[in-house]
Design an enzyme around this catalytic site. Structure first.
Site, mmCIF file in Angstrom:
data_model
loop_
_atom_site.group_PDB
_atom_site.id
_atom_site.type_symbol
_atom_site.label_atom_id
_atom_site.label_comp_id
_atom_site.label_asym_id
_atom_site.label_seq_id
_atom_site.Cartn_x
_atom_site.Cartn_y
_atom_site.Cartn_z
ATOM 1 N N PRO A 81 11.667 -13.088 -1.698
ATOM 2 C CA PRO A 81 10.608 -13.333 -0.711
ATOM 3 C C PRO A 81 9.882 -12.034 -0.362
ATOM 4 O O PRO A 81 10.473 -10.948 -0.350
ATOM 5 C CB PRO A 81 11.363 -13.880 0.501
ATOM 6 C CG PRO A 81 12.673 -14.364 -0.056
ATOM 7 C CD PRO A 81 12.996 -13.446 -1.188
ATOM 8 N N ARG A 82 8.604 -12.150 -0.060
ATOM 9 C CA ARG A 82 7.789 -10.973 0.250
ATOM 10 C C ARG A 82 8.218 -10.303 1.550
ATOM 11 O O ARG A 82 8.235 -9.083 1.647
ATOM 12 C CB ARG A 82 6.311 -11.381 0.330
ATOM 13 C CG ARG A 82 5.345 -10.253 0.682
ATOM 14 C CD ARG A 82 5.214 -9.269 -0.440
ATOM 15 N NE ARG A 82 4.222 -8.233 -0.142
ATOM 16 C CZ ARG A 82 3.936 -7.230 -0.982
ATOM 17 N NH1 ARG A 82 4.554 -7.133 -2.130
ATOM 18 N NH2 ARG A 82 3.042 -6.328 -0.658
ATOM 19 N N MET B 197 15.544 -4.016 0.342
ATOM 20 C CA MET B 197 14.256 -3.323 0.380
ATOM 21 C C MET B 197 14.247 -2.210 -0.668
ATOM 22 O O MET B 197 15.246 -1.531 -0.881
ATOM 23 C CB MET B 197 14.015 -2.723 1.766
ATOM 24 C CG MET B 197 13.868 -3.782 2.866
ATOM 25 S SD MET B 197 12.432 -4.844 2.620
ATOM 26 C CE MET B 197 11.109 -3.652 2.858
ATOM 27 N N GLY B 198 13.097 -2.026 -1.299
ATOM 28 C CA GLY B 198 12.921 -0.907 -2.225
ATOM 29 C C GLY B 198 13.500 -1.121 -3.604
ATOM 30 O O GLY B 198 13.594 -0.176 -4.385
ATOM 31 N N LEU C 247 0.885 -5.502 -12.036
ATOM 32 C CA LEU C 247 1.122 -4.406 -12.981
ATOM 33 C C LEU C 247 2.565 -3.904 -12.965
ATOM 34 O O LEU C 247 3.006 -3.270 -13.922
ATOM 35 C CB LEU C 247 0.166 -3.245 -12.691
ATOM 36 C CG LEU C 247 -1.315 -3.578 -12.877
ATOM 37 C CD1 LEU C 247 -2.182 -2.390 -12.476
ATOM 38 C CD2 LEU C 247 -1.602 -3.971 -14.322
ATOM 39 N N ASN D 9 0.898 -7.316 -6.775
ATOM 40 C CA ASN D 9 0.709 -6.387 -7.889
ATOM 41 C C ASN D 9 1.266 -6.947 -9.205
ATOM 42 O O ASN D 9 2.481 -7.002 -9.404
ATOM 43 C CB ASN D 9 1.375 -5.052 -7.550
ATOM 44 C CG ASN D 9 1.028 -3.961 -8.537
ATOM 45 O OD1 ASN D 9 0.384 -4.201 -9.562
ATOM 46 N ND2 ASN D 9 1.432 -2.748 -8.228
ATOM 47 N N GLU E 53 0.824 -1.210 0.000
ATOM 48 C CA GLU E 53 0.000 0.000 0.000
ATOM 49 C C GLU E 53 0.859 1.262 0.000
ATOM 50 O O GLU E 53 0.493 2.272 -0.607
ATOM 51 C CB GLU E 53 -0.934 -0.004 1.216
ATOM 52 C CG GLU E 53 -2.003 -1.072 1.190
ATOM 53 C CD GLU E 53 -1.497 -2.443 1.652
ATOM 54 O OE1 GLU E 53 -2.279 -3.403 1.617
ATOM 55 O OE2 GLU E 53 -0.304 -2.554 2.052
#
Length: 426
Positions: free
Chosen positions: A271-272, A312-313, A340, A338, A60
């Site tokens: 990994p998420r 990260m990022g 997209l 996501n 988000e």
């Protein structure tokens, strides 16, 4: 259940909340820090009177970033407080806006009336914007009592979630009626909000702002340079991103099968959740794959079989490095992530069958020929192999994804127009 009973149960459940934090902190120590913020104590200094944006976690936060940047530009006199609920979301927010002094950040306090009041006393926002479906009855009620309009941005509501909210109509109905704007992704979701108690004039179908993703050309240039540095311009490279527990084994099994026909194939495995980085690295090593961690800066060589994306990022950059992309959270019943982002980078997109968080987006990509769904390791390996061996098919999928992106853009502008009307009235 009404709001009074909900609040009483929340207070009674605080010991369970503490246990949950403790359990999470065992895997991710950051959960043990800044606990005071979760009750509106020990908050950082805040400039009041601006805008408040809540993005529950990493996904988000990334989706909200273009909206936040546009709000910074449109309202140069207003500070923006960005809240979240997770340490990874917090890290992402601080990294994205490190050079923007008007961005203020803290955790959103738990949905207790006293905590919500302390938070609003400190921040005093002119407008509250909640991303997607993170609805908290007491926070929304406290905003309504103070005349602070609340907007739900990029709102989505699956049929399953709507049924869940519907079981608590005495809590959900009044909460939704107190809100000022629902900027909803699809008409089906708009009707679900109306059925649950949202006032019809407040519900607008604006589309998904995720279609308005823009790619920095420098990112593509950096990715091309790194592949050249790896001497991997001709090497087949695929990515499995945002994987959850239970998916990594499937992905690695698919990669093993793929190596039989393409022994030089490279898998980028992301990994998420950061707390799983070490476990997935060990899993890959134990299964015999020559594995390198992105975070170490160790070079990828011809002998490297798996690159673990443990930074990260960098997800968009890692997508840009690959030829095709599998999006996780979809081989297990998590609802997907996501689709997209790889589509915007002109990558053929693969996923599992569990896409209930992105039904409309998945349907559009599928009907355009930009998305292929797989069920298991064998199906995933065959799909990736086909894309390696049939570059024209891969190109057609990539072009179809870009077309879907272009066709659906404009949601961000429609959302900003709606928020602008609320800010003008505030």
């Amino acid at each position: 259940m009404n709001r009074t009973l909900y609040t009483a149960l929340f207070y009674l459940g605080l010991p369970l909340v503490a246990i949950r934090l403790w359990l999470r902190a065992r895997k991710a120590p950051a959960y043990a820090k800044r606990i005071g913020e979760r009750f509106s104590f020990g908050m950082p200094a805040m400039q009041p009177g601006g805008l408040w944006v809540h993005a529950v976690s990493v996904g988000e936060s990334i989706a909200a970033a273009p909206m936040i940047r546009a709000l910074l530009q449109r309202y140069p006199q207003l500070p923006i407080t960005v809240t979240c609920m997770t340490p990874t979301g917090s890290e992402r927010i601080q990294a994205m806006f490190a050079n923007e002094p008007r961005i203020q950040h803290c955790y959103l306090p738990y949905d207790l009336p006293c905590a919500a009041r302390r938070f609003l006393d400190r921040v005093q926002p002119r407008l509250a914007v909640i991303m997607e479906t993170e609805l908290w009855p007491n926070h929304i009620h406290e905003c309504a009592k103070r005349g602070i309009p609340v907007a739900l941005a990029n709102a989505r509501l699956s049929e399953r979630s709507a049924k869940g909210y519907g079981r608590f109509a005495k809590l959900t109905g009044p909460m939704l009626a107190e809100m000022s704007l629902f900027a909803v992704q699809t008409e089906a979701e708009a009707q679900r909000f109306r059925n649950l108690g949202a006032r019809a004039p407040t519900v607008e179908v604006t589309g998904s702002i995720k279609f308005d993703l823009t790619i920095d050309p420098q990112l593509l240039q950096r990715a091309a340079e790194l592949r050249a540095q790896w001497q991997a311009q001709e090497r087949p490279v695929w990515i499995a991103a945002s994987t959850h527990e239970g998916e990594d084994e499937v992905v690695l099994a698919a990669h093993r099968q793929l190596l039989a026909s393409h022994p030089d194939a490279l898998l980028i495995l992301v990994p998420r959740h950061p707390e799983r980085f070490n476990a997935v690295f060990e899993l890959s090593r134990q299964q015999g794959f020559a594995t390198v961690r992105r975070s170490t800066g160790e070079p990828v060589t011809a002998a490297t079989s798996v690159l673990l994306g443990d930074t990260m990022g960098e997800l968009l950059f890692l997508y840009a490095l690959a030829d095709s992309a599998f999006v996780g959270g979809s081989l297990v019943p998590n609802g997907g992530h996501n689709l997209l982002e790889p589509a915007a980078l002109a990558k053929p997109v693969l996923s599992g069958p569990h896409l209930f968080n992105f039904l409309e987006i998945a349907a559009q990509l599928r009907s355009a020929g930009a998305l292929q769904e797989v069920e298991d390791a064998e199906g995933l390996a065959l799909a990736v192999q086909r894309l390696f061996e049939l570059p024209r098919d891969a190109q057609r999928m990539a072009e179809a994804g870009l077309k879907v992106m272009r066709t659906n853009q404009g949601a961000l502008q429609r959302l900003l127009d709606g928020l602008g009307r609320l800010i003008e009235r505030a």
